[in-house]
Design a protein around this motif. Structure first.
Motif: not given
Lengths: 315, 355
Positions: A56-57, A68, A70, A279, A286, A289
């Motif tokens: 995730q980070s 987000t 990916r 979060q 991200p 994380a």
């Protein structure tokens, strides 16, 4: 069938007998059965979630859509390394270091007393006193401290009754660590952190000291060493792994805690609350994380240094 | 009891006392660990404190080291009263029962610890550590950790560490207890020769009477916190003062009550060592200086070097006789079972006991 008549009648073993015979013949099977549940737990829930966290980070949030993306990139990490975020990290680490050092200084004499001098009832009572706070709710204890530290609280009353109001005012007027009241200052937060993690420091140090045979201390004195010398050369080195073990608790717990900085203090960010906000409110998983990776990396570095210092040699 | 000779009469002829106990007591609550003990240990001697566990011998050692303080009485080291002086100011060193080697230091650092405390410069320290390791025959092991050594090696390291400061007195607390028989016998001889070379007073605590007899110049036999007898190994063995000493150091036949009256002709308690009793055919001539009783061999225990015969006496009671197996083997030893015999021993070998 003929042989069955000659051979002595063999009792047909029951299922449990056959099972225990199987386990007797194959000890590794027992080991496997014993280890499978904890390994599965660790593998799936612990390492698995950690892995998801790391992945995730490396994602990032699209500035325009707020969604987000990916894709693996270092974009989030470049957002992490801004001066504002680094200030949060620095603030948290300084707090964790100070809390750890203070806890070690308070815990050592107590752990030493329990290990060396306390006997029988007193010893049980002291152990109870150390672990008793852990049985009550963490939140309740933090909020009680907020009341204790408040301007209308117990601590203030004590200051006033003893005629030490000037001392409190002086403490609160200190730059940075002071504030409008102890419950809204770094100083108050520091006190609560020190209190809340203290048992985690006392117990490992005590365990380490318990393992130092008394004859070693006698031998050192016998060879001419004064008590102070014996303490520095014999007791402290042998108890050091315990101090390191305790400091791993206090340091990492302070690094990751998000309740105490939220409830007590002047609402400036620490790593824990920052992750919580990112979060939750901000929906920037991200970056949350990536922020979480900071204490993990710091602990990694810390453990490496501790190992280099020989903290685990005596284990 | 003869445990309390006036100290002045013992330390004559200018021989200095290394350690002197004057009416020393050490109580732990109700337990009288050391109960009115007087001791006079001469400079340079190998002195053993022998007794069963809980007899107070180890507490006496700890009193000398300074780990314990006497409840009453005085302890002198080299003529100086050390009551209330802490261990680190006493010129004695100890070899601990569990060796007490520092696990986080290597052998060289362990042995050199006493010198490091005294701030002896490193080159000299290293040289003397070498010397000590040579003395205990462990050269070249400086860099090993105690956990990498065998029991016998640890024992030697503990000895070297205690000797490096050249103390006036070395205290040894059952140092060979954890070693196997062969190693123990080897170390007994070695300890004795090391003591000769360094010329230090050794005070040795043991519950093993054979060990005490083998190594000591003098032995103090402890029981229930008191000293039962002090003497050379031969004195202790040949002329035990009390029934306890007679039973604890070697084995003894004890004659008492009616039996003593019948055999010895007068009342009292007497000890006779089994090996002093000779087994002869019934009717064998009895020399003038000897005593004779008759009985039946009721048990034969073959021990290799010798055989132990238990003889049921005609007048009641039992005596144990020990005979060397000079020409005999186990079969004809066992054939003696049930035979009627005479037991002969010299009158002087039945030792009258106190109490």
């Amino acid at each position: 069938m003929e042989t069955a008549q000659v051979a002595p009648p063999r009792v047909k073993p029951s299922l449990s007998m056959r099972l225990s015979r199987l386990f007797f013949r194959r000890p590794s099977l027992v080991l496997l059965l014993l280890l499978a549940p904890p390994l599965l737990w660790l593998g799936v829930f612990y390492l698995g979630s950690l892995f998801v966290l790391v992945i995730q980070s490396f994602f990032h949030v699209d500035d325009f859509s707020g969604l987000t993306v990916r894709e693996l990139s270092l974009q989030t990490y470049s957002a992490l390394f801004t001066p504002a975020n680094m200030e949060i990290v620095l603030r948290t680490v300084v707090m964790a270091v100070l809390v750890t050092i203070t806890d070690a200084l308070i815990a050592f004499p107590l752990a030493y007393f329990i290990a060396r001098y306390a006997k029988g009832r007193l010893r049980s009572l002291l152990y109870l006193a150390v672990v008793l706070p852990l049985w009550s709710s963490y939140l309740v204890r933090v909020y009680s401290w907020k009341l204790i530290l408040a301007n209308e609280g117990l601590l203030n009353w004590v200051f006033q009754t003893l005629g030490l109001g000037w001392l409190r005012d002086w403490l609160l007027n200190l730059p940075e660590i002071g504030g409008p009241s102890l419950s809204f200052s770094y100083l108050g937060m520091f006190l609560v952190f020190v209190y809340i993690w203290l048992p985690y420091m006392i117990l490992p140090i005590n365990a380490a000291l318990e393992r130092v045979p008394h004859s070693l201390i006698e031998a050192s004195g016998d060879l001419g060493a004064r008590p102070g010398y014996t303490f520095r050369k014999i007791i402290l080195p042998l108890a050091f792994p315990g101090v390191v073990a305790g400091s791993i608790f206090t340091f990492s717990l302070t690094l990751g805690d998000y309740i105490i900085p939220t409830v007590i203090g002047n609402s400036s960010y620490f790593i824990g609350p920052a992750v919580n906000t990112l979060q939750g409110t901000n929906g920037n998983i991200p970056l949350a994380a990536a922020f979480t990776m900071v204490p993990i990396v710091i602990m990694g570095v810390y453990l490496t240094i501790a190992k280099r210092l020989g903290a685990f040699d005596a284990l | 009891m003869n445990s309390s000779p006036a100290p002045s009469t013992v330390s004559t002829a200018g021989t200095a006392s290394a350690v002197r106990f004057r009416d020393v007591c050490r109580y732990f609550g109700d337990v009288r660990a050391v109960d009115h003990v007087d001791l006079d240990i001469r400079d340079g001697e190998f002195f053993s404190m022998l007794g069963p566990s809980g007899s107070g011998k180890t507490t006496c050692l700890r009193l000398i080291a300074g780990f314990e303080q006497p409840t009453s009485g005085h302890i002198e080291l080299n003529g100086e009263d050390v009551t209330g002086v802490p261990p680190f100011q006493r010129d004695v060193n100890t070899v601990f029962q569990d060796y007490a080697l520092f696990p986080h230091m290597n052998v060289g650092e362990n042995v050199g610890y006493g010198l490091m405390v005294r701030k002896v410069p490193r080159p000299e320290r290293e040289r003397r550590v070498q010397e000590m390791l040579d003395l205990v025959r462990l050269p070249g092991l400086e860099k090993r950790k105690p956990s990498q050594l065998s029991g016998g090696q640890r024992q030697r390291v503990a000895l070297a560490r205690a000797l490096i400061n050249h103390p006036r007195v070395l205290l040894l607390d059952e140092p060979l207890g954890a070693l196997d028989l062969k190693l123990r016998q080897q170390m007994q001889i070695e300890l004795k020769s090391i003591q000769h070379r360094v010329g230090i007073t050794f005070i040795y605590v043991t519950h093993d009477q054979e060990e005490a007899l083998t190594m000591s110049d003098r032995i103090a036999v402890f029981n229930h916190g008191k000293v039962e007898q002090i003497g050379t190994p031969a004195e202790i063995y040949e002329r035990p003062a009390t029934a306890f000493v007679a039973g604890f150091v070697g084995t003894s036949n004890i004659l008492e009550g009616v039996l003593a009256q019948q055999v010895m002709g007068k009342a009292g308690t007497y000890a006779i060592r089994p090996e002093k009793i000779h087994i002869a055919p019934v009717g064998a001539p009895v020399p003038d200086d000897s005593l004779c009783v008759t009985g039946t061999i009721c048990d034969v225990i073959y021990l290799g070097v010798n055989t132990r015969y238990v003889v049921a006496l005609d007048m009641g009671g039992e005596l144990v006789a020990l005979e060397q197996n000079l020409s005999l083997d186990s079969t004809n030893a066992l054939a003696a079972l049930g035979r009627k015999v005479s037991l002969l021993w010299k009158r002087e070998h039945s030792r009258p006991l106190q109490g």
